[in-house]
Scaffold this motif. Structure first.
Motif, PDB file in Angstrom:
ATOM      1  N   TRP A   5       0.829  -1.206   0.000  1.00  0.00           N
ATOM      2  CA  TRP A   5       0.000   0.000   0.000  1.00  0.00           C
ATOM      3  C   TRP A   5       0.865   1.258   0.000  1.00  0.00           C
ATOM      4  CZ3 TRP A   5      -5.276  -1.089   0.178  1.00  0.00           C
ATOM      5  CH2 TRP A   5      -5.616  -2.399   0.540  1.00  0.00           C
ATOM      6  N   PRO A   6       0.577   2.212  -0.869  1.00  0.00           N
ATOM      7  CA  PRO A   6       1.321   3.481  -0.858  1.00  0.00           C
ATOM      8  C   PRO A   6       0.992   4.307   0.387  1.00  0.00           C
ATOM      9  CG  PRO A   6       0.060   3.178  -2.900  1.00  0.00           C
ATOM     10  CD  PRO A   6      -0.437   2.175  -1.931  1.00  0.00           C
ATOM     11  N   THR A  66       2.705   5.870  15.032  1.00  0.00           N
ATOM     12  CA  THR A  66       1.355   6.116  14.518  1.00  0.00           C
ATOM     13  C   THR A  66       0.771   4.885  13.820  1.00  0.00           C
ATOM     14  OG1 THR A  66       2.251   7.052  12.462  1.00  0.00           O
ATOM     15  CG2 THR A  66       1.696   8.596  14.237  1.00  0.00           C
ATOM     16  N   ILE A  67       1.613   4.034  13.273  1.00  0.00           N
ATOM     17  CA  ILE A  67       1.132   2.813  12.616  1.00  0.00           C
ATOM     18  C   ILE A  67       0.486   1.884  13.629  1.00  0.00           C
ATOM     19  CG2 ILE A  67       1.884   0.707  11.445  1.00  0.00           C
ATOM     20  CD1 ILE A  67       3.985   2.425   9.988  1.00  0.00           C
ATOM     21  N   ILE A  68       1.170   1.639  14.726  1.00  0.00           N
ATOM     22  CA  ILE A  68       0.635   0.771  15.771  1.00  0.00           C
ATOM     23  C   ILE A  68      -0.611   1.388  16.393  1.00  0.00           C
ATOM     24  CG2 ILE A  68       1.120  -0.284  18.007  1.00  0.00           C
ATOM     25  CD1 ILE A  68       4.075  -0.443  17.160  1.00  0.00           C
ATOM     26  N   ARG A  69      -0.571   2.684  16.648  1.00  0.00           N
ATOM     27  CA  ARG A  69      -1.722   3.349  17.245  1.00  0.00           C
ATOM     28  C   ARG A  69      -2.940   3.290  16.337  1.00  0.00           C
ATOM     29  NH1 ARG A  69      -0.208   9.227  18.648  1.00  0.00           N
ATOM     30  NH2 ARG A  69      -2.285   9.199  19.616  1.00  0.00           N
ATOM     31  N   ALA A  70      -2.725   3.452  15.026  1.00  0.00           N
ATOM     32  CA  ALA A  70      -3.837   3.410  14.077  1.00  0.00           C
ATOM     33  C   ALA A  70      -4.471   2.029  14.034  1.00  0.00           C
ATOM     34  CB  ALA A  70      -3.345   3.819  12.689  1.00  0.00           C
ATOM     35  N   ALA A  71      -3.652   1.001  13.998  1.00  0.00           N
ATOM     36  CA  ALA A  71      -4.181  -0.369  13.961  1.00  0.00           C
ATOM     37  C   ALA A  71      -4.963  -0.688  15.225  1.00  0.00           C
ATOM     38  CB  ALA A  71      -3.031  -1.359  13.775  1.00  0.00           C
ATOM     39  N   LYS A  72      -4.432  -0.299  16.366  1.00  0.00           N
ATOM     40  CA  LYS A  72      -5.122  -0.558  17.640  1.00  0.00           C
ATOM     41  C   LYS A  72      -6.406   0.267  17.749  1.00  0.00           C
ATOM     42  CE  LYS A  72      -1.193  -2.174  20.364  1.00  0.00           C
ATOM     43  NZ  LYS A  72      -0.324  -1.953  21.555  1.00  0.00           N
ATOM     44  N   SER A 109       1.543  10.774   9.692  1.00  0.00           N
ATOM     45  CA  SER A 109       0.103  10.864   9.430  1.00  0.00           C
ATOM     46  C   SER A 109      -0.287  10.011   8.230  1.00  0.00           C
ATOM     47  CB  SER A 109      -0.292  12.322   9.178  1.00  0.00           C
ATOM     48  OG  SER A 109      -0.096  13.111  10.338  1.00  0.00           O
ATOM     49  N   SER A 110       0.543  10.033   7.194  1.00  0.00           N
ATOM     50  CA  SER A 110       0.281   9.237   6.010  1.00  0.00           C
ATOM     51  C   SER A 110       0.304   7.750   6.332  1.00  0.00           C
ATOM     52  CB  SER A 110       1.313   9.559   4.929  1.00  0.00           C
ATOM     53  OG  SER A 110       1.067   8.821   3.757  1.00  0.00           O
ATOM     54  N   ASN A 111       1.285   7.323   7.129  1.00  0.00           N
ATOM     55  CA  ASN A 111       1.358   5.921   7.538  1.00  0.00           C
ATOM     56  C   ASN A 111       0.098   5.491   8.277  1.00  0.00           C
ATOM     57  OD1 ASN A 111       4.937   5.925   8.418  1.00  0.00           O
ATOM     58  ND2 ASN A 111       3.927   5.842   6.432  1.00  0.00           N
ATOM     59  N   ALA A 112      -0.365   6.330   9.192  1.00  0.00           N
ATOM     60  CA  ALA A 112      -1.572   6.007   9.968  1.00  0.00           C
ATOM     61  C   ALA A 112      -2.783   5.881   9.054  1.00  0.00           C
ATOM     62  CB  ALA A 112      -1.809   7.072  11.030  1.00  0.00           C
ATOM     63  N   ALA A 113      -2.914   6.803   8.091  1.00  0.00           N
ATOM     64  CA  ALA A 113      -4.048   6.775   7.165  1.00  0.00           C
ATOM     65  C   ALA A 113      -4.030   5.503   6.326  1.00  0.00           C
ATOM     66  CB  ALA A 113      -4.018   8.010   6.268  1.00  0.00           C
ATOM     67  N   THR A 114      -2.859   5.137   5.838  1.00  0.00           N
ATOM     68  CA  THR A 114      -2.747   3.934   5.020  1.00  0.00           C
ATOM     69  C   THR A 114      -3.133   2.694   5.811  1.00  0.00           C
ATOM     70  OG1 THR A 114      -1.058   4.879   3.569  1.00  0.00           O
ATOM     71  CG2 THR A 114      -1.130   2.486   3.718  1.00  0.00           C
ATOM     72  N   VAL A 115      -2.681   2.625   7.049  1.00  0.00           N
ATOM     73  CA  VAL A 115      -3.019   1.483   7.903  1.00  0.00           C
ATOM     74  C   VAL A 115      -4.524   1.419   8.154  1.00  0.00           C
ATOM     75  CG1 VAL A 115      -2.827   0.607  10.274  1.00  0.00           C
ATOM     76  CG2 VAL A 115      -0.776   1.245   9.005  1.00  0.00           C
TER      77      VAL A 115
END
Length: 290
Positions: A5-6, A66-72, A109-115
């Motif tokens: 995913w981009p 932010t990746i881990i936080r977004a998934a959780k 922020s972009s990483n979180a959105a993608t996740v």
């Protein structure tokens, strides 16, 4: 199901602070422009109930990422709204990082959105983009713009999006190897005054600028020098509250020519602006519908 995913970079073509809330959040008016450049995330969903993040083949355990936080966050919302048996929802996420931290290009922020978008699909939690954008404000005010994926004038604290179409340009983006964290800029540097809020029409007709540029350039002489040099050749500004300096060109060749004039040790890249986020193009290309 496995996809890459981009996670695109953005630049702020302008950024104005129009006020401060009682809780310390700043009201902004900013033009978010996506670039065809950024990180990528390979996401493997599973039923282990664990969220694991890897970068350069190493396991990252930083719970503030932010990746881990977004998934959780998505998992907790799925539990709250009884979307699925979320106790077993898990994923292995592999991050290929290209966007520098503290650069103003919106990597976190972009990483979180993608996740959020990817796992919403892979986990079949079936939230709408608007719901994901609303949830995401808990993590960061820039994330809704990345989720909705359109060139937009962003207002409020980041939750009000006004999509627009702009002529696509080429950008030379230079990273001076300085990390500037947004929270530090907002908490440690005081603007002399806030900008007056303008209509969208007036914003687009007025010369673009960034309220933080003087603060950042006066603090970091390297950034001030880059702004001075690149401004000779093209419109040049800093992006967001970060350290990256960008120059705008009508064509790729012009951007390459100026890049070639800079010292060889200067870190940077050339990218084209896009009115629709590369993340959203994945859904059309692979016939994946949100």
């Amino acid at each position: 199901m496995i996809y890459t995913w981009p996670s695109p970079a953005k630049i702020n073509l302008f950024l104005y602070i129009t006020g401060v809330r009682s809780d310390g959040y700043h009201y902004i008016q900013s033009l978010f422009q996506f670039l065809n450049y950024g990180d990528t995330l390979k996401i493997v969903s599973n039923t282990t109930g664990k969220i694991e993040l890897f970068s350069e083949k190493k396991l990252i355990l930083n719970t503030e990422n932010t990746i881990i936080r977004a998934a959780k966050l998505l998992k907790s919302k799925a539990l709250y709204y009884e979307k699925t048996n979320c106790t077993t929802l898990g994923a292995k996420i592999f991050l290929n990082k290209k966007i520098p931290i503290g650069s103003g290009l919106g990597g976190g922020s972009s990483n979180a959105a993608t996740v959020l978008i990817a796992l919403n699909k892979l986990w079949k939690t079936k939230f709408t983009l608007e719901e994901l954008a609303q949830f995401s404000l808990k993590i960061g005010s820039d994330i809704p713009a990345f989720i909705m994926g359109k060139t937009s004038i962003v207002e409020g604290i980041g939750e009000i999006l006004n999509p627009i179409q702009r002529k696509e340009k080429w950008y030379l983006v230079v990273y001076p190897k300085i990390q500037i964290l947004t929270k530090n800029i907002f908490s440690n540097f005081l603007l002399e005054s806030t900008s007056q809020k303008k209509t969208i029409q007036l914003l687009l007709q007025s010369p673009f600028s960034n309220d933080f540029e003087n603060i950042v350039s006066n603090k970091f002489k390297k950034i001030k020098t880059l702004l001075s040099i690149l401004s000779i050749y093209a419109p040049t500004r800093i992006t967001g509250t970060g350290s990256c300096v960008f120059s705008e060109f009508d064509d790729k060749l012009s951007a390459q020519k100026i890049f070639s004039l800079l010292p060889k040790n200067v870190q940077g890249f050339i990218a084209k602006s896009v009115n629709t986020s590369p993340l959203h193009h994945v859904f059309y290309k692979k016939n994946i519908h949100i």
